[in-house]
Enzyme design. Sequence first.
Site, PDB file in Angstrom:
ATOM      1  CB  CYS A 145      -1.008  -0.038   1.149  1.00  0.00           C
ATOM      2  SG  CYS A 145      -2.353   1.139   0.920  1.00  0.00           S
ATOM      3  CG  HIS A 149      -3.933  -3.323   2.807  1.00  0.00           C
ATOM      4  ND1 HIS A 149      -2.890  -2.931   3.610  1.00  0.00           N
ATOM      5  CD2 HIS A 149      -4.544  -2.177   2.426  1.00  0.00           C
ATOM      6  CE1 HIS A 149      -2.877  -1.610   3.719  1.00  0.00           C
ATOM      7  NE2 HIS A 149      -3.869  -1.133   3.009  1.00  0.00           N
ATOM      8  CD  GLU A 195      -1.869  -6.028   5.093  1.00  0.00           C
ATOM      9  OE1 GLU A 195      -1.430  -6.420   3.993  1.00  0.00           O
ATOM     10  OE2 GLU A 195      -2.084  -4.824   5.339  1.00  0.00           O
TER      11      GLU A 195
END
Lengths: 215, 252
Positions: free
Chosen positions: A81, A195, A197
């Site tokens: 990001c 993202h 994650e």
Amino acid sequence: MKRITIIDHGLSNLLSVQRAFEHFGAEVEITSGPAAIEQAEALVLPGVGAFRDGMANLRKYGLIEPIRNKVAEGVPMLGICLGMQMLFDESEEFGRWEGLGLIPGRVVKIPSEDLNGRPQRVPQVGWNSLFPVKGKKDFEGSILCSVAPGKEVYFVHSYEVKPADPADRLADASFGGRSICAAAQHGNVVGCQFHPEKSGRVGLSIIQQFLLQTE
Amino acid sequence: MNKTRLIARLEVKNNYLVKGIQLEGLRKLGDPHTFAKEYYEAGIDEILYLDIVASLYNRNNLSDIVRRTTDDVFIPMTVGGGLRSVQDVQKILQQGADKVAINTAAIKDPHIITEVAEAYGSQCMVLSIQAKRRQNGNGWEAYYDNGREHSGLDVVEWAKRGVELGAGEILLMSVDCEGLGRGMDRELIEQVSSVVNVPVIAAGGAGSVDDVVNAVSDGASAVSLSSLLHYKKIGVAELKQQLAARGVEVRL
């Protein structure tokens, strides 16, 4: 598996990124010190927030040169990001700010109108599909190799990267009728605008591939 | 373009997942983290934790639950209830939350919306609105302290103002429909969606696939689900399949 050094510049969802790597049994260290970066085996630069502040913190902590040196040595690096955007040469967010210069290109604002001139909501927040870039049919040979084209990942951003060399583009996403660069790679440096994650199983598979490639 | 999001809404009281009807008569259902993990594995797009007694006691007790959830839930997580300051927001973000939902504190002092948006970006600042229809049929009024106190604010005007102040999303709950599973307040969703240019998360009353389809056609970018999932009326995967078959673009 190599030790993962996550760079803490004060503007990150550190815990979530750490957990995603630990999910695969990785040894994770979080640091904002130059010494730890000089010893790093693999670097991760996360980030949520403004480009200017992120770079200012890297400079304040004396991390810019150590990061550049490690990348020049060939250490694998992943930017996420804002962390991805900071890999580029410069950004126009709130003026003109110099980045790490590890991937040639610039960071520009997402247009506030779509391709047909209608106002569009920026930031892009939400799940959007990943597509291979023109001339490719999949993500073979990259950390996205386990992702089927069209699978969704989670984006939150108001600015987008424009790699100078089209060959550095790894994946695109469609936003307002235009293609946005969703992932880029230049040698041992790779960046994801989304993202991983926070992108469920698809995102975790990208984290896993980064770990596999550091072996 | 972005997919329609399905959000699991987990209302928490004293570390238990609870569910009521019109925010009253709460039933204990179990460990919130266990439910969140199950929904994540079934393909939910986002988790929303609300500490529903926090604003009464001026504190949010979700830190531990949020932190544990980052162990095995890898999707965006929004946390609300009792957050009163930028410091409170910072604390919960450090525990793994990606966004915060704020109702009571924003009604008491709207500046918090701008402060949070400036500190963490508007995408992090979700304005939570609890709407009750006015008896005189004149629109909706915003409530706070989990539907107990009325603010005098008109919901549509408040939503507009909230976005001007920096809110990046509106979590729009119909208290009248909440917990009944008999359909959402379509007029409310339509009216608020038509005046704000940020995503509206429709909440309260979703009891069927039809209700979700309707909320999306009324302008919602996301639908928050609680009873429908908690009481296992339908699974996340099956719901998404049916939505896709009805032409709603969802992440499969």
